[in-house]
Design a protein around this motif. Structure first.
Motif, PDB file in Angstrom:
ATOM      1  N   VAL A   1       0.841  -1.205   0.000  1.00 27.74           N
ATOM      2  CA  VAL A   1       0.000   0.000   0.000  1.00 27.74           C
ATOM      3  C   VAL A   1       0.873   1.250   0.000  1.00 27.74           C
ATOM      4  CG1 VAL A   1      -1.667   1.345   1.330  1.00 27.74           C
ATOM      5  CG2 VAL A   1      -1.966  -1.136   1.092  1.00 27.74           C
ATOM      6  N   ALA A   2       1.933   1.245   0.814  1.00 26.66           N
ATOM      7  CA  ALA A   2       2.835   2.401   0.871  1.00 26.66           C
ATOM      8  C   ALA A   2       3.508   2.626  -0.483  1.00 26.66           C
ATOM      9  CB  ALA A   2       3.876   2.201   1.965  1.00 26.66           C
ATOM     10  N   GLU A   3       3.920   1.540  -1.140  1.00 26.35           N
ATOM     11  CA  GLU A   3       4.543   1.684  -2.456  1.00 26.35           C
ATOM     12  C   GLU A   3       3.533   2.183  -3.479  1.00 26.35           C
ATOM     13  OE1 GLU A   3       8.088  -1.670  -2.201  1.00 26.35           O
ATOM     14  OE2 GLU A   3       6.082  -2.282  -2.863  1.00 26.35           O
ATOM     15  N   ALA A   4       2.310   1.699  -3.392  1.00 26.28           N
ATOM     16  CA  ALA A   4       1.273   2.160  -4.310  1.00 26.28           C
ATOM     17  C   ALA A   4       1.035   3.657  -4.143  1.00 26.28           C
ATOM     18  CB  ALA A   4      -0.024   1.391  -4.067  1.00 26.28           C
ATOM     19  N   ARG A   5       0.969   4.113  -2.912  1.00 26.25           N
ATOM     20  CA  ARG A   5       0.716   5.536  -2.683  1.00 26.25           C
ATOM     21  C   ARG A   5       1.894   6.394  -3.136  1.00 26.25           C
ATOM     22  NH1 ARG A   5      -2.760   5.496   3.012  1.00 26.25           N
ATOM     23  NH2 ARG A   5      -4.457   4.223   2.159  1.00 26.25           N
ATOM     24  N   GLU A   6       3.116   5.862  -3.008  1.00 20.18           N
ATOM     25  CA  GLU A   6       4.278   6.608  -3.486  1.00 20.18           C
ATOM     26  C   GLU A   6       4.226   6.737  -5.004  1.00 20.18           C
ATOM     27  OE1 GLU A   6       7.825   7.821  -5.070  1.00 20.18           O
ATOM     28  OE2 GLU A   6       7.377   5.669  -5.229  1.00 20.18           O
ATOM     29  N   LEU A   7       3.830   5.654  -5.683  1.00 21.80           N
ATOM     30  CA  LEU A   7       3.694   5.713  -7.131  1.00 21.80           C
ATOM     31  C   LEU A   7       2.603   6.701  -7.539  1.00 21.80           C
ATOM     32  CD1 LEU A   7       3.974   1.911  -8.013  1.00 21.80           C
ATOM     33  CD2 LEU A   7       5.676   3.680  -8.483  1.00 21.80           C
ATOM     34  N   ILE A   8       1.496   6.660  -6.845  1.00 23.68           N
ATOM     35  CA  ILE A   8       0.389   7.562  -7.159  1.00 23.68           C
ATOM     36  C   ILE A   8       0.804   9.018  -7.000  1.00 23.68           C
ATOM     37  CG2 ILE A   8      -1.922   8.297  -6.413  1.00 23.68           C
ATOM     38  CD1 ILE A   8      -2.398   5.320  -5.619  1.00 23.68           C
ATOM     39  N   SER A   9       1.637   9.293  -5.997  1.00 25.86           N
ATOM     40  CA  SER A   9       2.042  10.680  -5.720  1.00 25.86           C
ATOM     41  C   SER A   9       2.872  11.283  -6.847  1.00 25.86           C
ATOM     42  CB  SER A   9       2.833  10.739  -4.412  1.00 25.86           C
ATOM     43  OG  SER A   9       4.135  10.171  -4.564  1.00 25.86           O
ATOM     44  N   ARG A  10       3.366  10.466  -7.764  1.00 24.05           N
ATOM     45  CA  ARG A  10       4.179  10.976  -8.866  1.00 24.05           C
ATOM     46  C   ARG A  10       3.343  11.598  -9.979  1.00 24.05           C
ATOM     47  NH1 ARG A  10       8.346   5.838  -9.772  1.00 24.05           N
ATOM     48  NH2 ARG A  10       8.951   5.567  -7.578  1.00 24.05           N
ATOM     49  N   TYR A  11       2.037  11.428  -9.920  1.00 25.98           N
ATOM     50  CA  TYR A  11       1.174  11.851 -11.016  1.00 25.98           C
ATOM     51  C   TYR A  11       0.205  12.948 -10.574  1.00 25.98           C
ATOM     52  CZ  TYR A  11       2.914   7.626 -13.233  1.00 25.98           C
ATOM     53  OH  TYR A  11       3.731   6.661 -13.767  1.00 25.98           O
ATOM     54  N   PRO A  12      -0.017  13.963 -11.424  1.00 24.52           N
ATOM     55  CA  PRO A  12      -0.979  15.022 -11.075  1.00 24.52           C
ATOM     56  C   PRO A  12      -2.389  14.490 -10.862  1.00 24.52           C
ATOM     57  CG  PRO A  12       0.386  15.684 -12.933  1.00 24.52           C
ATOM     58  CD  PRO A  12       0.664  14.230 -12.697  1.00 24.52           C
ATOM     59  N   GLN A  13      -2.764  13.464 -11.638  1.00 22.42           N
ATOM     60  CA  GLN A  13      -4.059  12.830 -11.466  1.00 22.42           C
ATOM     61  C   GLN A  13      -3.822  11.364 -11.108  1.00 22.42           C
ATOM     62  OE1 GLN A  13      -7.189  13.568 -14.200  1.00 22.42           O
ATOM     63  NE2 GLN A  13      -6.482  15.640 -14.721  1.00 22.42           N
ATOM     64  N   SER A  14      -4.435  10.929 -10.031  1.00 20.07           N
ATOM     65  CA  SER A  14      -4.122   9.611  -9.479  1.00 20.07           C
ATOM     66  C   SER A  14      -4.373   8.479 -10.471  1.00 20.07           C
ATOM     67  CB  SER A  14      -4.927   9.363  -8.199  1.00 20.07           C
ATOM     68  OG  SER A  14      -6.323   9.411  -8.462  1.00 20.07           O
ATOM     69  N   ARG A  15      -5.397   8.587 -11.303  1.00 23.75           N
ATOM     70  CA  ARG A  15      -5.721   7.490 -12.216  1.00 23.75           C
ATOM     71  C   ARG A  15      -4.602   7.234 -13.225  1.00 23.75           C
ATOM     72  NH1 ARG A  15     -11.004   7.911 -14.480  1.00 23.75           N
ATOM     73  NH2 ARG A  15     -10.359   6.275 -15.911  1.00 23.75           N
ATOM     74  N   SER A  16      -3.714   8.210 -13.425  1.00 24.10           N
ATOM     75  CA  SER A  16      -2.592   8.022 -14.338  1.00 24.10           C
ATOM     76  C   SER A  16      -1.615   6.968 -13.838  1.00 24.10           C
ATOM     77  CB  SER A  16      -1.854   9.346 -14.550  1.00 24.10           C
ATOM     78  OG  SER A  16      -2.704  10.321 -15.124  1.00 24.10           O
ATOM     79  N   ALA A  17      -1.703   6.607 -12.563  1.00 26.08           N
ATOM     80  CA  ALA A  17      -0.799   5.610 -11.982  1.00 26.08           C
ATOM     81  C   ALA A  17      -1.304   4.182 -12.174  1.00 26.08           C
ATOM     82  CB  ALA A  17      -0.604   5.891 -10.494  1.00 26.08           C
ATOM     83  N   LEU A  18      -2.376   3.993 -12.930  1.00 30.27           N
ATOM     84  CA  LEU A  18      -2.945   2.646 -13.047  1.00 30.27           C
ATOM     85  C   LEU A  18      -1.956   1.649 -13.659  1.00 30.27           C
ATOM     86  CD1 LEU A  18      -5.141   0.565 -12.833  1.00 30.27           C
ATOM     87  CD2 LEU A  18      -6.205   1.499 -14.906  1.00 30.27           C
ATOM     88  N   LEU A  19      -1.262   2.021 -14.733  1.00 27.13           N
ATOM     89  CA  LEU A  19      -0.331   1.075 -15.359  1.00 27.13           C
ATOM     90  C   LEU A  19       0.779   0.663 -14.389  1.00 27.13           C
ATOM     91  CD1 LEU A  19       0.005   2.484 -19.000  1.00 27.13           C
ATOM     92  CD2 LEU A  19      -1.604   0.797 -18.120  1.00 27.13           C
ATOM     93  N   PRO A  20       1.459   1.614 -13.708  1.00 27.68           N
ATOM     94  CA  PRO A  20       2.453   1.183 -12.709  1.00 27.68           C
ATOM     95  C   PRO A  20       1.855   0.324 -11.600  1.00 27.68           C
ATOM     96  CG  PRO A  20       2.740   3.496 -13.224  1.00 27.68           C
ATOM     97  CD  PRO A  20       1.470   3.076 -13.891  1.00 27.68           C
ATOM     98  N   LEU A  21       0.642   0.625 -11.158  1.00 28.23           N
ATOM     99  CA  LEU A  21       0.042  -0.170 -10.086  1.00 28.23           C
ATOM    100  C   LEU A  21      -0.246  -1.596 -10.539  1.00 28.23           C
ATOM    101  CD1 LEU A  21      -0.065   2.348  -8.350  1.00 28.23           C
ATOM    102  CD2 LEU A  21      -2.394   1.730  -7.693  1.00 28.23           C
ATOM    103  N   LEU A  22      -0.613  -1.770 -11.786  1.00 27.27           N
ATOM    104  CA  LEU A  22      -0.834  -3.128 -12.286  1.00 27.27           C
ATOM    105  C   LEU A  22       0.480  -3.912 -12.325  1.00 27.27           C
ATOM    106  CD1 LEU A  22      -3.419  -2.351 -15.100  1.00 27.27           C
ATOM    107  CD2 LEU A  22      -3.835  -3.773 -13.082  1.00 27.27           C
ATOM    108  N   HIS A  23       1.570  -3.233 -12.671  1.00 25.21           N
ATOM    109  CA  HIS A  23       2.878  -3.896 -12.592  1.00 25.21           C
ATOM    110  C   HIS A  23       3.229  -4.213 -11.135  1.00 25.21           C
ATOM    111  CE1 HIS A  23       4.069  -3.807 -16.760  1.00 25.21           C
ATOM    112  NE2 HIS A  23       3.842  -2.513 -16.851  1.00 25.21           N
ATOM    113  N   LEU A  24       2.907  -3.315 -10.224  1.00 28.11           N
ATOM    114  CA  LEU A  24       3.156  -3.571  -8.800  1.00 28.11           C
ATOM    115  C   LEU A  24       2.394  -4.811  -8.339  1.00 28.11           C
ATOM    116  CD1 LEU A  24       4.286  -2.736  -6.017  1.00 28.11           C
ATOM    117  CD2 LEU A  24       2.281  -1.247  -5.761  1.00 28.11           C
ATOM    118  N   VAL A  25       1.153  -4.935  -8.755  1.00 28.69           N
ATOM    119  CA  VAL A  25       0.341  -6.106  -8.417  1.00 28.69           C
ATOM    120  C   VAL A  25       1.022  -7.375  -8.935  1.00 28.69           C
ATOM    121  CG1 VAL A  25      -1.796  -7.301  -9.055  1.00 28.69           C
ATOM    122  CG2 VAL A  25      -1.894  -4.964  -8.161  1.00 28.69           C
TER     123      VAL A  25
END
Length: 257
Positions: free
Chosen positions: A25-49
């Motif tokens: 969860v902490a890594e997911a939130r760090e990835l999300i914080s890199r993007y102005p809009q959170s939904r833009s982090a979907l591709l990295p989050l799928l790789h994280l999964v």
């Protein structure tokens, strides 16, 4: 309903907590914080999964939806579109054989068929995205046929966990997968040293080992092949230059809509 920055809006425990712990969860939130809009982090989050599970399960899609405030249908639409997101558990290694036009003509189809039979049997060849061995365990291999791997000048090629093995033959491909199944990690033709599928997925998510000098030396090193640069080298040796474009060429008229 989920909040845009992760976790259920009502404050309760997310239903994916059993698989994806606090570190994820902490890594997911760090990835999300890199993007102005959170939904833009979907591709990295799928790789994280995939780095956690070895594939994108229904629970993995739910996790992404919870973190990003998306519906599960929105996540599934993306996860099922891109072939890099596997819907079945992957092996320790993913072997991708290019079967697009040039590689196929140069022997890629024959390599793929040989590996299907070698990893399965002549009567029951291993299918596309099937695994030889137990998924996730040491020596297990998922085999897939891939579209163009952008290495036509080195055809036929295959990849192991997205690292290139160029100028392959049926015999060299068999030797390669046998080495993987023994637990060896042959060095790719070019690029970074071979690792396992889950480790590569962390890197594709953007979670890179900042303090690993050896890793960065390998990644930053040259990976182009002599064949790839041959045209540029010939031009340099013979002082060939492209003709200059005429100056002040008017743009063509475009009919108003």
């Amino acid at each position: 309903m989920s909040s845009p920055k992760g976790g259920p809006a009502g404050g309760g425990a997310p239903k994916t907590a059993t698989t994806f712990g606090e570190d994820t969860v902490a890594e997911a939130r760090e990835l999300i914080s890199r993007y102005p809009q959170s939904r833009s982090a979907l591709l990295p989050l799928l790789h994280l999964v995939q780095s956690v599970e070895g594939y994108v399960s229904q629970e993995g899609m739910t996790f992404c939806a919870e973190q990003l405030g998306l519906s599960e249908a929105e996540v599934a639409a993306v996860a099922t579109f891109y072939t890099m997101y596997k819907r079945r558990p992957c092996g320790e290694h993913l072997v991708s054989v290019c079967t697009n036009t040039l590689c196929a003509a140069m022997g890629g189809d024959a390599i793929y068929k040989r590996l299907q039979q070698h990893l399965g049997s002549e009567s029951a060849p291993l299918g596309h995205e099937d695994v030889a061995g137990t998924p996730g365990e040491s020596g297990s291999v998922m085999l897939e046929h891939a579209e163009c791997l952008a290495a036509c000048d080195l055809a036929p090629v295959l990849q192991v966990n997205y690292e290139y093995f160029d100028n392959q033959t049926e015999d060299s491909a068999v030797e390669l997968v046998d080495a993987l199944r023994r637990g060896d990690k042959p060095h790719p033709t070019r690029g970074a040293p071979l690792s396992d599928f889950k480790t590569v997925e962390r890197r594709l998510a953007g979670l890179l080992p900042e303090d690993d000098d050896e890793f960065w030396t390998d990644v930053d090193g040259p990976s182009q092949a002599v064949e790839t640069m041959r045209g540029a080298q010939l031009a340099a040796d013979r002082n060939w230059t492209a003709p200059a474009a005429p100056a002040d060429v008017p743009l063509p008229e475009v009919e108003a809509k």
